[in-house]
Each structure stands twice: as structure tokens, then as C-alpha cells.
Design an enzyme around this catalytic site. Structure first.
Site, PDB file in Angstrom:
ATOM      1  N   HIS A  76      63.684 -79.957  -0.737  1.00 37.53           N
ATOM      2  CA  HIS A  76      63.753 -78.889  -1.091  1.00 37.53           C
ATOM      3  C   HIS A  76      65.303 -79.572  -1.366  1.00 37.53           C
ATOM      4  CE1 HIS A  76      60.658 -75.980  -1.489  1.00 37.53           C
ATOM      5  NE2 HIS A  76      60.311 -77.022  -2.211  1.00 37.53           N
ATOM      6  N   TYR A 204      63.134 -66.890   2.411  1.00 29.10           N
ATOM      7  CA  TYR A 204      63.416 -66.222   3.871  1.00 29.10           C
ATOM      8  C   TYR A 204      63.571 -64.805   3.707  1.00 29.10           C
ATOM      9  CZ  TYR A 204      62.635 -70.406   5.943  1.00 29.10           C
ATOM     10  OH  TYR A 204      62.361 -71.729   6.596  1.00 29.10           O
ATOM     11  N   PRO A 295      59.190 -69.873  14.799  1.00 30.10           N
ATOM     12  CA  PRO A 295      59.077 -71.013  13.738  1.00 30.10           C
ATOM     13  C   PRO A 295      59.596 -70.682  13.187  1.00 30.10           C
ATOM     14  CG  PRO A 295      57.401 -68.968  13.661  1.00 30.10           C
ATOM     15  CD  PRO A 295      58.062 -69.259  15.300  1.00 30.10           C
ATOM     16  N   LYS A 299      61.980 -75.873  13.303  1.00 27.43           N
ATOM     17  CA  LYS A 299      62.055 -77.326  14.307  1.00 27.43           C
ATOM     18  C   LYS A 299      61.435 -77.712  15.120  1.00 27.43           C
ATOM     19  CE  LYS A 299      66.252 -77.069  12.362  1.00 27.43           C
ATOM     20  NZ  LYS A 299      66.607 -78.140  11.761  1.00 27.43           N
ATOM     21  N   TYR A 387      69.783 -76.373   9.301  1.00 29.94           N
ATOM     22  CA  TYR A 387      68.344 -76.506   9.559  1.00 29.94           C
ATOM     23  C   TYR A 387      67.879 -77.868   8.361  1.00 29.94           C
ATOM     24  CZ  TYR A 387      65.024 -74.179   5.895  1.00 29.94           C
ATOM     25  OH  TYR A 387      63.897 -73.702   5.746  1.00 29.94           O
TER      26      TYR A 387
HETATM   27  C1  PHB Z   1      55.949 -73.815   6.847  1.00 27.86           C
HETATM   28  O1  PHB Z   1      55.806 -73.611   6.109  1.00 27.86           O
HETATM   29  O2  PHB Z   1      54.840 -73.592   7.625  1.00 27.86           O
HETATM   30  C2  PHB Z   1      56.887 -73.384   7.287  1.00 27.86           C
HETATM   31  C3  PHB Z   1      58.289 -73.004   6.560  1.00 27.86           C
HETATM   32  C4  PHB Z   1      59.700 -73.062   6.846  1.00 27.86           C
HETATM   33  C5  PHB Z   1      59.298 -72.206   8.450  1.00 27.86           C
HETATM   34  C6  PHB Z   1      58.396 -71.865   9.273  1.00 27.86           C
HETATM   35  C7  PHB Z   1      57.329 -72.649   8.748  1.00 27.86           C
HETATM   36  O3  PHB Z   1      60.735 -71.497   8.477  1.00 27.86           O
END
Ligand code: PHB
Ligand code: APR
Length: 398
Positions: A76, A204, A295, A299, A387
Site C-alpha cells: 500500500h 482511518y 494499535p 507500530k 507511518y
Molecule cells: C490491522 O489490519 O489489523 C491494522 C491496520 C492498521 C492499524 C491497526 C491495525 O493501524
């Protein structure tokens, strides 16, 4: 009866940290025994995050466990940030030259187990009553029970890779560690659904109803999260209620969320935590044993990978030439990255979640921050470089 065994490095815990450390040491000809409290099936079915920084991918590939990751991982180059119904693409690859790879932690763990079994390295499941002894000497040891009998494992070094609730951190004498922590007034309710993702890259979203994240595990499996109160009981969340919240929070003009059968759901509390130093004598802490992040930004696994590659380098130099500088600097070097990730994870968390304990003024500040990231190249670049996990020191040419 108690049996006694010797090894170079005793590794406690077979999560990603312990398994990858074992793999990296094996590649350097360093012998290790891995002791895991749970069964292989339990470890392989634990659902965790699924996003790897490029540096983590490189480490796994160099360790010879990246074949399936390179085949099945989904690269991505960006993410979407959404405020209410307005969705903005943040092109991280264009802003930083780097991207991330979607590949479940569960899959990383499976690949590492397969590699360990194929190489014949020692890995014991279902160990009980693990206790660290003789830490004040040059020959620390780990005592444990396995299949009903007592064992002692003597080692040059012990790697505490046993997660937040493990015994390693607790074995360090009182007064040595400094601890920092923060709890959040919300948790993540996560589902895995058998349905193609409704988006090409992660979304997000912050809405009046709270935070939501649309992630994925593959082209056939979607991973979705919503912010809930940490006291919520998963039994009160039938699938319909979860999908309704996801529709509300992810809604955007001209876009719709596809539903599918939910085959996993759970609620995870959110916490920030750091213990330092990450070393006491010949015991080294790595991964969740030393630090936890919420989460948002994914990280946790990446920090664990960074810790153990540093530790493996330090141990390799020790055994190859008696050079202990890598081991001496292990904690400080790890903590630099750890604190950057702590700040980023906290920042992204407070920006994207509705905090029930915050006032209306705080709410507006977070909303303004999201708009700034979406509208300013400088602010978007700051989010993007955190990120993707770039080595920041080099970017100003200093
Ligand atoms: C996930 O796919 O579990 C995941 C992806 C991005 C995040 C947190 C969890 O920021
Ligand atoms: N003895 C042996 N093993 C233990 C003990 C013990 N006393 N206590 C815990 N363990 C095992 C756990 O069963 C688990 O398999 O240690 C392992 C720790 O693994 P993780 O919790 O996955 O931690 P780590 O390897 O540091 O990985 C960090 O996991 O929580 C996520 O977000 C985090 O992605 C990050 C990653």
C-alpha cells in the site's frame, strides 16, 4: 528429577519477537532455545495487527522467512484519512518514497514456526512455571516445568520476549526499571469478515459516532475496527450492531461498505507503556515485554522486529569478536525508535478517536488537526514518514 541443559541464548516467548530473534541468531550460527508457555495452535490463531513497515519486510526477507510475505503481502502506497464524510488520500509513497505491506502478524508467526521446525532449532511449547535465576552472575538460567518434569536451562544471555504479561520484566530487581504508561478511555472492537475489502487502501475515520478503521488481510478478507467503551462485553455486539456502526462511521458520498460473514470478533483495550532500560545485566527485553503502543498506526509488531534485529546484531558481534558495544547500546538505540513510535501512536490515537472524557474544545482541536494533515503537504509528510517508519536522522542531511 531436574535436567540441566546449556545454550548460548535462552529465549522466553515465541511471539514474533522471540521467533524472529531465534531465526536471526540461527543465521549467525548462535544457538538458542525458545520456551513458550502456550501451544503452537494457540500462538498461530492469535489475531493481531497486519501492517509491516518496509524495514520490517526487509528484515524478514533477509532472515529467509519472506518468501510467502513477498508473494501474498499487499503493498500500500497510501492511506485514507476521513473526517465525518470527507475522505482524503494521503499518498505516503509520493511524500516519503516508501510504502507499507499488508500481511497478518498471524502469518508472520506461521512462517517463523515453519522455518524453526525445518531447521530443527529447539522450541518448546507448553512450558510452565518459568522462572529466571542467577541474574546477578555471568551464567543466568531459566527454570521451568515441561511435560510434568523440572528443567534448568543455563545460558550466556536471556532474551525476554514474553510480551506484556511475561515473567522477564518482572524478574528485574525493584528500582532498576523506570515505567511510563497511559490508559485510554476506549477500546477497539475488531472483526474479520469473509468479504473483499471495500477499499483499495486503509481508511482511518473519525465521526461523531467514534473512530472506525477499514483494514484488510487479503483480497478476500476484510479487517474492520470500531472504537467502543473498554467495559463493553462482546456478547452485546451481534454482527448486525457492528455493521450498523461501521456503515455510520465510514459513510462517504458515492461509497458503500460490503458486508460478509464475520468469523472472528474481539475487544482489545488500548494502552501505552514503556519500561527502561531494556536490559538488566545479561537479560534483554524485546517487543511487548518492554513497550506497548495503542494499535492506531500499527507500530507494535514493527517495534518488536526492530528490537530483535538490534539484539541479534549485538549478540553476533559479541560472539564473533567479543565486541560488546552493540549490546551496551541496545537499550538506548531501541528506546529512540520506541519513543518516536510512542508519540506517533498516541498522536494518531487522540486525533482519530472521540474521547468521552474530553470537552468540546478538545474535540475541535482534534478535528482541526485532521483537516491540517489532509490539507498541508508538510503535515501530511510528517504523518507519512512516521507511518512508514523511515530512519528520520537522515532526512535533514544531518
Ligand atoms: C490491522 O489490519 O489489523 C491494522 C491496520 C492498521 C492499524 C491497526 C491495525 O493501524
Ligand atoms: N513463559 C513463556 N512464554 C511466555 C510467558 C512465560 N512466562 N509469558 C508469555 N509468554 C509468551 C506468550 O504466550 C506469547 O506467545 O510470550 C509470547 C509473547 O508474544 P507477543 O505477546 O506476541 O509479544 P511480542 O513477540 O513482543 O510481539 C509483539 O505482538 O501484541 C503484539 O502489538 C504487538 O504486534 C506486536 C507484537
Amino acid at each position: 528429577m531436574s535436567s540441566v541443559e546449556r545454550t548460548q541464548v535462552a529465549i522466553i516467548g515465541a511471539g514474533p519477537a522471540g521467533l524472529l530473534l531465534g531465526r536471526l541468531l540461527e543465521r549467525q550460527g548462535i544457538e538458542a532455545v525458545i520456551l513458550e508457555a502456550r501451544s503452537r495452535e494457540y500462538c498461530e490463531s492469535r489475531i493481531r495487527a497486519g501492517l509491516l513497515e518496509q524495514g520490517s519486510v526487509d528484515t524478514l526477507v533477509e532472515a529467509g522467512v519472506g518468501e510467502r510475505l513477498q508473494r501474498e503481502g499487499i503493498v500500500h502506497g497510501g492511506i485514507y484519512l476521513q473526517l465525518d464524510e470527507q475522505r482524503t488520500h494521503i499518498a505516503m509513497d509520493e511524500l516519503t518514497g516508501s510504502s507499507v505491506t499488508i500481511y497478518g502478524q498471524t502469518e508472520v508467526v506461521k512462517d517463523l514456526f515453519d522455518a524453526r521446525v525445518a531447521s530443527g532449532g529447539r522450541l518448546l511449547f507448553g512450558v510452565e512455571d518459568v522462572r529466571i535465576a542467577d541474574l546477578e552472575t555471568d551464567r543466568p538460567s531459566v527454570h521451568y516445568r515441561h511435560n510434568g518434569s523440572n528443567h534448568e536451562l543455563q545460558a550466556d544471555f536471556i532474551a525476554g520476549c514474553d510480551g506484556f504479561h511475561g515473567v522477564s520484566r518482572q524478574s528485574i530487581p525493584e528500582g532498576v526499571l523506570q515505567l511510563w504508561q497511559r490508559e485510554y478511555p476506549f477500546a477497539w472492537l475488531g472483526i474479520l469478515a469473509q468479504v473483499a475489502p471495500s477499499t483499495d487502501e486503509l481508511i482511518y475515520a473519525r465521526s461523531a459516532h467514534g473512530f472506525a478503521l477499514h483494514s484488510m488481510r487479503s483480497h478476500e478478507v476484510s479487517r474492520l475496527y470500531i472504537q467502543v467503551d473498554p467495559a463493553e462485553d462482546i456478547a452485546d455486539w451481534p454482527d448486525r450492531r457492528i455493521w450498523d456502526q461501521l456503515h455510520l462511521r465510514l459513510a462517504a458520498p458515492g461509497w458503500s461498505l460490503q458486508e460478509g460473514p464475520v468469523f472472528e470478533k474481539s475487544i482489545t483495550p488500548m494502552r501505552s507503556f514503556v519500561a527502561a532500560p531494556m536490559r538488566y545485566r545479561n537479560l534483554f527485553l524485546a517487543g511487548d515485554a518492554a513497550h506497548i503502543v495503542p494499535p492506531t498506526g500499527a507500530k507494535g509488531l514493527n517495534l518488536a522486529v526492530a528490537d530483535v534485529s538490534r539484539l541479534a546484531e549485538g549478540l553476533a558481534a559479541h560472539y564473533a569478536s567479543g565486541d560488546d558495544s552493540g549490546l551496551e547500546h541496545y537499550s538506548d538505540r531501541c528506546l529512540e525508535r520506541v519513543w518516536r513510535a510512542q508519540h506517533f501512536s498516541w498522536w494518531m490515537t487522540q486525533m482519530m478517536h472521540t474521547d468521552p472524557s474530553d470537552d468540546a474544545y478538545g474535540d475541535q482541536l482534534s478535528r482541526s488537526q485532521i483537516r491540517y494533515v489532509c490539507n498541508s503537504r508538510a503535515a501530511a509528510t510528517s504523518l507519512a514518514e512516521n507511518y512508514v517508519g523511515l530512519p528520520f536522522a537522515s532526512t535533514l542531511g544531518g
